[in-house]
Design an enzyme around this catalytic site. Sequence first.
Site, PDB file in Angstrom:
ATOM      1  N   GLY A  26       0.831  -1.194   0.000  1.00 31.63           N
ATOM      2  CA  GLY A  26       0.000   0.000   0.000  1.00 31.63           C
ATOM      3  C   GLY A  26       0.860   1.236   0.000  1.00 31.63           C
ATOM      4  O   GLY A  26       2.058   1.181  -0.299  1.00 31.63           O
ATOM      5  N   MET A  28       2.003   2.902   2.358  1.00 33.00           N
ATOM      6  CA  MET A  28       3.010   2.997   3.412  1.00 33.00           C
ATOM      7  C   MET A  28       4.132   1.989   3.251  1.00 33.00           C
ATOM      8  O   MET A  28       5.294   2.298   3.468  1.00 33.00           O
ATOM      9  CB  MET A  28       2.343   2.789   4.767  1.00 33.00           C
ATOM     10  CG  MET A  28       3.292   2.821   5.939  1.00 33.00           C
ATOM     11  SD  MET A  28       2.383   2.540   7.463  1.00 33.00           S
ATOM     12  CE  MET A  28       3.745   2.462   8.618  1.00 33.00           C
ATOM     13  N   LYS A  45       6.555  -6.591   7.418  1.00 33.84           N
ATOM     14  CA  LYS A  45       6.211  -5.346   6.732  1.00 33.84           C
ATOM     15  C   LYS A  45       7.428  -4.437   6.651  1.00 33.84           C
ATOM     16  O   LYS A  45       8.142  -4.258   7.643  1.00 33.84           O
ATOM     17  CB  LYS A  45       5.080  -4.635   7.471  1.00 33.84           C
ATOM     18  CG  LYS A  45       4.645  -3.336   6.823  1.00 33.84           C
ATOM     19  CD  LYS A  45       3.433  -2.785   7.538  1.00 33.84           C
ATOM     20  CE  LYS A  45       2.964  -1.491   6.909  1.00 33.84           C
ATOM     21  NZ  LYS A  45       1.743  -0.986   7.517  1.00 33.84           N
ATOM     22  N   ASP A 139      -8.636   1.041  13.331  1.00 33.61           N
ATOM     23  CA  ASP A 139      -9.111   0.474  12.066  1.00 33.61           C
ATOM     24  C   ASP A 139      -9.677  -0.927  12.282  1.00 33.61           C
ATOM     25  O   ASP A 139      -9.371  -1.859  11.531  1.00 33.61           O
ATOM     26  CB  ASP A 139      -7.979   0.439  11.034  1.00 33.61           C
ATOM     27  CG  ASP A 139      -8.502   0.207   9.616  1.00 33.61           C
ATOM     28  OD1 ASP A 139      -9.694   0.471   9.372  1.00 33.61           O
ATOM     29  OD2 ASP A 139      -7.721  -0.248   8.767  1.00 33.61           O
TER      30      ASP A 139
END
Length: 702
Positions: A26, A28, A45, A139
Amino acid sequence: MTPQPLAAGDPLRLGPYRLLGVLGEGGMGKVYVGRDRAGTTAAVKVLRPELAHDRHLAQRFVREADMARAVTSKGVARVLGAQTEGGRPWIAAEFLAGPTLDEAVRAYGPMDVPTVRALAARLARTLHDIHGAGLVHRDLKPANIVLTSTGPRIIDFGIARPEHGLTLTTTGQIPVTPGYGAPEQVLGQRVGPASDVFSLGAVLAYAASGRRTFDGGHVAAVQYEVVHGTPDLSLVPPELQTLIGPCLSKDPAFRPAPPQVAEAFDPPRGADRAWRKGPLAEDIRRREEATKRLAAPEDTAVPAFAPTRRRFLTLTAAGVAVLGAGGGAGAWWLNRPGESPTAGVPAAVATPEAAFVSFIDSKPGEVPKALWGPLDVTAPNGRLPLPVRDVLVVQGTNGDLLALSVTDGTVRWRAKDIDAAAGYVSVADRLVVGTDGNGVLHAFVASTGSPVWQTQSDVDDVLAADDTHVYLVTKANELRAVDAWTLATAWTRPMTSPRSPDGPAKAVSSGKRLVIHGRDGHVEVLDTTTAETVCTLKGQGTRGQAPSISGNTFYVGGPGLMARRLDDGGFLWKEESRSYGDPEQGWSSPVADGAFVLAVDGYVAYRLGTVADTGRSSTEWSVVMGEMGTTTGTLTAPAVEGGTVWLPEPDDSAVRVMNRNGDERLFTVTMQREGPYQLVSDAHRVFIARGGRIAAMPVFAD
């Protein structure tokens, strides 16, 4: 997210993890699936190269991961590690095998009521753990909840937001998932734990109905509905609508806290069978087996070949990456430059409990220094102080409602028009409710005193409250239940006891049952939904003893200390007063302590338990605090906090502090005032009031 093979430019290894493929990417960063030498599979990540040059952002990326590691709840995907390698920071988190809630509902349809109850309780407890570590998820949505064989797990939390306060998304992306983010998130306002509760309500509505509670033809329409519209719960079973509705309140102050959500949903035994038996459980099992094959170390019998695209997709599709490619979660205490750690925190957000911890570090026998006070700010012989989140609510010297900071005793707010002598209660540990001289009921945000609503016009006494309702007595001596979220009158019925010139009745609510102890010695237990009587007792205390509840047991004092089942009023045991003091007064107000109860009979304090299926109590310990014939006893309930028990001595001459086992006297506290002591405990401290004076004392660790 669809897993993909590694592409040109992708790293082959990050830290101890050999990367096997790409799970998603994405604005980020990019998320890979990796495996270490021990065979542990992780979602790894990495911050995008174009963002990695921002040293501040890179440091924040890793620092937030370190914070997230503080969440030790079994309901989250654990963060396994984080560091910077080759100038690019990375975070590794647990790789979970199981479908997301979104996938499960689409594949198997809406969940039944018991399963939704189990889901709600588990998620609420996990949110409480996350908030306790100082984090807000920001979220929570069906795609961020993975259903595993051990239950639901929350993923993708604790990732940083930069100093400008925006989430880590690319230009034009929505910083909150439409239909699940709270109104304050949509409006770009500061968020706190209550925002996660809103998202939880939306998630549960989806699980129960199979569709979003807020919907529209495009993103803007959905967000408008979140801020201004009414949630559509028409497909949610009625018994769940009343539980989910408060979570979706527009005002954060009106939403229940996660522990109240967990208690309210109260799943029946076996409600979690959905992820242990049946089609969903089989799906989870298949994914777990595939993940085991993926996680096999290179030196096992599993062929160590580079998987083809087809085989890779077969294996990795069975698992779920626990780090979202777009980020979005953040620590709510991280403020703009120059702000204090708690500046701007919404009124409905409590300071993390760690800020309140205050254990005694003095030697046994030495009276510790008060944390604050004594302060001459309360009415002599006024109503019992009430701890609510980060304030202590008391009856002020002028009879008004006064809220003191639990940390230092400073005046947080004052409601001058409220008649505190008529009672005050807490709703869901968020609102403080009292009545004015005209009989109008008022609600205030506990932390700030901001007015929330007012209703009714004939209130005489505010009796009790739970997470959803306020129970009051009208000027016509009727008992009434008022919904604290809709302000509707749930029911009205005759009061259980006549008025007494000696004072009001005392009551406590568990959410399902209301126990009222009248000054005529009449005790009545009511069903809070129907107002019907569950059981009645006569001949109990007439001096103002208050009942106490723990689990499915309630206790009442008086000539006999009585223990009964809360659900049906069934008898457990009764201990008659030994007449060590005033025989008409008998036992003091009891205080429940887990499976035990503490109360004072004359000059002897007891800690009693229940011998199962015998109709008898068991004396865990007793403490003699005087001599026969020299005392009338006390009405004051003991207090229990940490490793200490605080006992009012005969005739309220002092407060004796014992260890929790009752075999060691630690010290004695006296307050230079006349009248009975009042003892309440919360936030790792004990509050002592007497004759218009109040102080906060620390406790020994358990």
